[in-house]
Design a protein around this motif. Sequence first.
Motif, PDB file in Angstrom:
ATOM      1  N   TYR A 118       0.799  -1.219   0.000  1.00 59.50           N
ATOM      2  CA  TYR A 118       0.000   0.000   0.000  1.00 59.50           C
ATOM      3  C   TYR A 118       0.832   1.270   0.000  1.00 59.50           C
ATOM      4  CZ  TYR A 118      -3.509  -3.465   0.999  1.00 59.50           C
ATOM      5  OH  TYR A 118      -4.315  -4.580   0.906  1.00 59.50           O
ATOM      6  N   ALA A 160     -11.701  -7.793   2.491  1.00 54.17           N
ATOM      7  CA  ALA A 160     -10.284  -7.612   2.191  1.00 54.17           C
ATOM      8  C   ALA A 160     -10.069  -7.449   0.687  1.00 54.17           C
ATOM      9  CB  ALA A 160      -9.479  -8.797   2.711  1.00 54.17           C
ATOM     10  N   HIS A 163     -10.910  -3.916  -0.211  1.00 54.87           N
ATOM     11  CA  HIS A 163      -9.852  -3.039   0.308  1.00 54.87           C
ATOM     12  C   HIS A 163      -8.638  -3.047  -0.621  1.00 54.87           C
ATOM     13  CE1 HIS A 163      -7.411  -0.906   3.218  1.00 54.87           C
ATOM     14  NE2 HIS A 163      -6.497  -1.863   3.169  1.00 54.87           N
TER      15      HIS A 163
END
Length: 232
Positions: A118, A160, A163
């Motif tokens: 990320y 998830a 995300h």
Amino acid sequence: MELNLLGEFQLLVNGELAQINQTGQRLLAVVACRSAPVTRSQVAHVLWPDTTSARAHANLRTAIYRLERSRPGVLLVSGSYLRLADGICVDVDRTRRLTTRILAGVVRPEDALDAALYEDLLPDWDEDWLVEHQSRHRQLRLSCLETLATGLAEHGHHGAAVHAALAAVQADSLRDSAHETLIRACLSQGNRHQAQTYLASYRRIFRAELGIEPSVRSLADFGIVSRHGVPA
């Protein structure tokens, strides 16, 4: 010791942040971004491209000396080559190895939830030599995020998956595959309203930025139909 280049520069020694001046940070980053020992000449001309060769080498000698005084043992000098000391863990290397395994399908998606996918490579640094490394890392992590999102959705980890797909979209809002992965993740979750919302955002972005329609125009392109049997 641990050298982190994803997000911001950090050198951790026994878990504590070590203070390194800007030139020392640049020196360590150049060496760390190379997968093999790098010559003094290469480093000198990368870090000081607008000076003479003699001046660049003099600057490098000074940088190495100051780094050794402030944090001895971090950088090893062997003849005309420079490399990081043995045992230093570099987050970029660790992430590259993991992403390669994820893309190859040899890591279960649920085992990669904590992967460092990320953050970009030193995003606040404006260095010509760094651009190629940043681009390579970004493309690898975006492809990996999409693969991870798809795998997580297939294994039932829908939150998830969304995300991970959102992270890919936020990193590159003009990446078709990222938007499509996000929409599929929402649909796999059974959340058609959210999928429709992201689809509308996808279309607005492409119209505003590129003046074109994206490749996906409706949920029907994903094989989704309404309760009345017509395209959604």
